[in-house]
Design a protein around this motif. Structure first.
Motif, short mmCIF file in Angstrom:
data_model
loop_
_atom_site.label_atom_id
_atom_site.label_comp_id
_atom_site.label_asym_id
_atom_site.label_seq_id
_atom_site.Cartn_x
_atom_site.Cartn_y
_atom_site.Cartn_z
N MET A 62 -5.05 -15.48 11.68
CA MET A 62 -4.26 -14.58 12.31
C MET A 62 -3.04 -14.71 12.41
O MET A 62 -2.45 -16.01 13.09
CB MET A 62 -4.76 -13.76 13.30
N VAL A 63 -1.92 -14.05 12.03
CA VAL A 63 -0.43 -14.11 12.23
C VAL A 63 -0.09 -13.24 13.41
O VAL A 63 -0.34 -12.10 13.47
CB VAL A 63 0.38 -13.70 11.14
N LEU A 64 0.25 -14.00 14.62
CA LEU A 64 0.52 -13.34 15.83
C LEU A 64 1.88 -12.65 15.53
O LEU A 64 2.54 -12.52 14.80
CB LEU A 64 0.34 -14.12 16.89
N GLY A 65 2.45 -12.06 16.83
CA GLY A 65 3.73 -11.47 17.13
C GLY A 65 3.68 -9.94 17.04
O GLY A 65 3.11 -9.27 16.00
N HIS A 66 3.97 -9.24 18.09
CA HIS A 66 3.78 -7.74 17.97
C HIS A 66 4.86 -7.12 18.63
O HIS A 66 4.88 -6.01 18.69
CB HIS A 66 2.57 -7.40 18.82
N GLU A 67 5.83 -7.72 19.25
CA GLU A 67 7.17 -7.15 19.61
C GLU A 67 8.27 -7.63 18.72
O GLU A 67 8.68 -8.84 18.69
CB GLU A 67 7.33 -7.66 20.92
N ALA A 68 8.69 -6.60 17.98
CA ALA A 68 9.57 -7.05 16.86
C ALA A 68 10.54 -6.06 16.40
O ALA A 68 10.24 -4.66 16.63
CB ALA A 68 8.74 -7.67 15.53
N ALA A 69 11.76 -6.38 15.49
CA ALA A 69 12.45 -5.59 15.09
C ALA A 69 12.79 -6.02 13.78
O ALA A 69 12.89 -7.34 13.48
CB ALA A 69 13.64 -5.14 15.87
N GLY A 70 13.18 -5.38 12.54
CA GLY A 70 13.66 -5.69 11.33
C GLY A 70 14.27 -4.88 10.39
O GLY A 70 14.60 -3.77 10.86
N ILE A 71 14.66 -4.98 9.26
CA ILE A 71 14.91 -4.08 8.13
C ILE A 71 14.17 -3.89 7.11
O ILE A 71 13.34 -4.69 6.65
CB ILE A 71 16.16 -4.97 7.62
N VAL A 72 14.08 -2.64 6.67
CA VAL A 72 13.03 -2.18 5.69
C VAL A 72 13.54 -2.67 4.35
O VAL A 72 14.87 -2.40 4.08
CB VAL A 72 13.01 -0.42 5.69
N GLY A 119 0.73 -1.15 -0.04
CA GLY A 119 -0.07 -0.11 -0.14
C GLY A 119 0.71 1.26 0.19
O GLY A 119 1.96 1.18 0.36
N ALA A 120 0.20 2.20 -0.39
CA ALA A 120 0.99 3.54 -0.63
C ALA A 120 1.55 4.18 0.82
O ALA A 120 2.84 4.83 0.70
CB ALA A 120 0.13 4.60 -1.25
N ASP A 121 0.89 3.67 1.76
CA ASP A 121 1.47 4.05 2.82
C ASP A 121 2.01 3.20 4.02
O ASP A 121 2.16 3.51 5.16
CB ASP A 121 0.19 4.93 4.16
N CYS A 122 2.45 2.10 3.43
CA CYS A 122 2.79 1.02 3.89
C CYS A 122 4.34 0.85 3.79
O CYS A 122 4.97 1.26 2.75
CB CYS A 122 2.05 -0.40 3.80
N VAL A 123 4.95 -0.18 4.60
CA VAL A 123 6.38 -0.54 4.54
C VAL A 123 6.66 -2.00 4.47
O VAL A 123 5.77 -2.91 5.31
CB VAL A 123 7.18 0.13 5.50
N LEU A 124 7.27 -2.86 3.58
CA LEU A 124 7.90 -4.10 3.82
C LEU A 124 8.84 -4.21 4.69
O LEU A 124 10.10 -3.74 4.35
CB LEU A 124 8.02 -4.78 2.55
N VAL A 125 8.80 -5.02 5.74
CA VAL A 125 9.81 -5.44 6.70
C VAL A 125 10.02 -6.65 6.80
O VAL A 125 9.28 -7.71 6.65
CB VAL A 125 9.62 -4.75 8.01
N GLU A 126 11.65 -6.99 6.66
CA GLU A 126 12.09 -8.40 6.72
C GLU A 126 12.29 -8.42 8.38
O GLU A 126 13.15 -7.76 8.90
CB GLU A 126 13.45 -8.42 5.97
#
Length: 376
Positions: free
Chosen positions: A65-75, A34-41
């Motif tokens: 649902m895909v769970l998991g809400h505490e995370a870090a990654g790379i754009v 989406g235009a206001d979204c980001v793909l994160v690895e």
């Protein structure tokens, strides 16, 4: 593109989860960005009781649902309207996408963002869309706008906080929930003063971070309460001055230890009886802050006369009353300065295939914060 993820189809399966396997590992299709979204690895994601409460059905959420809400990654890719992030940036993901437009955002309380809360409850991103589809063409819901139990995640730009690339991402992930919630409850919600007395009930990741936050705030007495001895030992390592093993008369012991009750008590279990005990453990003029997300049916009673005559305060704290783009960089800076030893929370790392068994360990209290790791 495709992503490999852990999908919850059937909440409330019996434990042990290693046998009932509520999380199914499969490939999902990611929709066009989406235009206001980001793909994160996704590089790392913490396993939290807020995920567990969806798995065991105590907090109903739409499935699959895909769970998991505490995370870090790379754009890896940014939408057409995204200007503040670029491919290669390292990010922490916040579980409340802050719209910046509603009343609460405008008045400096973005943790209560109306639009973020509405879309989180619906299992969509801030734009109202779902970007995950399973092999049968069925839409798959997002968990709190993050869905980090997946190699790749489409996330609203408003959910992302850019960080320096030299911080290990498995450490950075902890700032997305445990640190932000626990430390924030002490610093932002309660505003604990130096020299005060603090009790923390429940020593999961958030509770241990509340202990760290109390030490950071300069509390003179920090009493940690939990039924498990190894959790009490962990609390001492992160700043507790005293510990009490629950199962005894905690309130009487707390009052004797603190000479009448503590100034601040933090309830981190989601159990009504523990909340009542936390309230009773405070002194006249004391404050109780609850940070847990229990089942909707959980209740506790309090004496209203006592509440008034002794000027007690009962407060809720969601996401540590934080402003993520302000507080996460500050907390990371405090960690770098040696004042928030968040690495002591980590009980080990797991792979996608090991998630069901890992949630068994979380449910029994054997583990504090396990980190789902993806190879970069």
């Amino acid at each position: 593109m495709k992503t490999r993820a852990a999908v919850l189809y059937s909440p409330d399966r019996p434990s042990p989860f290693a046998l009932s396997t509520p999380l199914i590992i499969e490939y999902l299709q990611l929709s066009e960005l989406g235009a206001d979204c980001v793909l994160v690895e996704v590089a790392a994601a913490g396993l939290c009781h807020s995920d567990l409460s969806v798995i065991n059905g105590s907090r109903p959420r739409p499935t699959p649902m895909v769970l998991g809400h505490e995370a870090a990654g790379i754009v890896r890719e940014v939408g057409a309207n995204v200007r503040e992030l670029a491919p290669g940036d390292h990010v922490v993901i916040s579980y409340v996408p802050v719209c910046g437009k509603c009343l609460y955002c405008a008045t400096g309380r973005p943790a209560l963002c109306e639009n973020g809360a509405r879309t989180n409850l619906a299992g969509t991103l801030l734009d109202g869309k779902r970007y995950l589809t399973n092999h049968a063409g069925q839409p798959v819901h997002h968990h709190l706008g993050v869905s980090a139990f997946s190699q790749f995640a489409v996330v609203a730009a408003e959910s992302l906080i850019r960080i320096e690339s030299d911080l290990p991402l498995q450490t950075a992930a902890l700032f997305g929930c445990a640190v932000l919630t626990g430390v924030g409850a002490v610093i932002n919600t309660a505003r604990v003063e130096p020299g005060s007395s603090v009790a923390v009930f429940g020593l999961g990741g958030v509770g241990l971070c509340a202990v760290m936050g109390a030490a950071l705030a300069g509390a003179a007495m920090i009493v940690a309460v939990d039924p498990l001895r190894h959790k009490l030992e962990q609390a001492r390592r992160v700043g507790a001055t005293h510990v009490i093993q629950s199962g005894n008369d905690v309130v009487a012991e707390m009052r004797e230890l603190s000479r009448g009750g503590v100034d601040y008590a933090f309830e981190c279990t989601g159990i009504g009886s523990v909340m009542a005990g936390a309230y009773e453990s405070t002194r006249r003029g004391g404050t109780v802050v609850t940070v847990s997300l229990p089942a909707p049916t959980e209740r506790f009673a309090l004496p209203i006369t006592n509440l008034v005559a002794e000027e007690r305060t009962v407060k809720g704290s969601f996401m540590g009353s934080a402003v993520p783009k302000r507080d996460i960089p500050r907390m990371i800076a405090l960690h770098r300065a040696g004042r928030l030893p968040v690495e002591l929370l980590v009980s080990g790392s797991v792979r996608l295939e090991e998630l069901n068994a890992a949630f068994d360990r979380l449910a029994t209290g054997e583990a504090t914060r396990q980190i789902l790791r993806f190879e970069q």
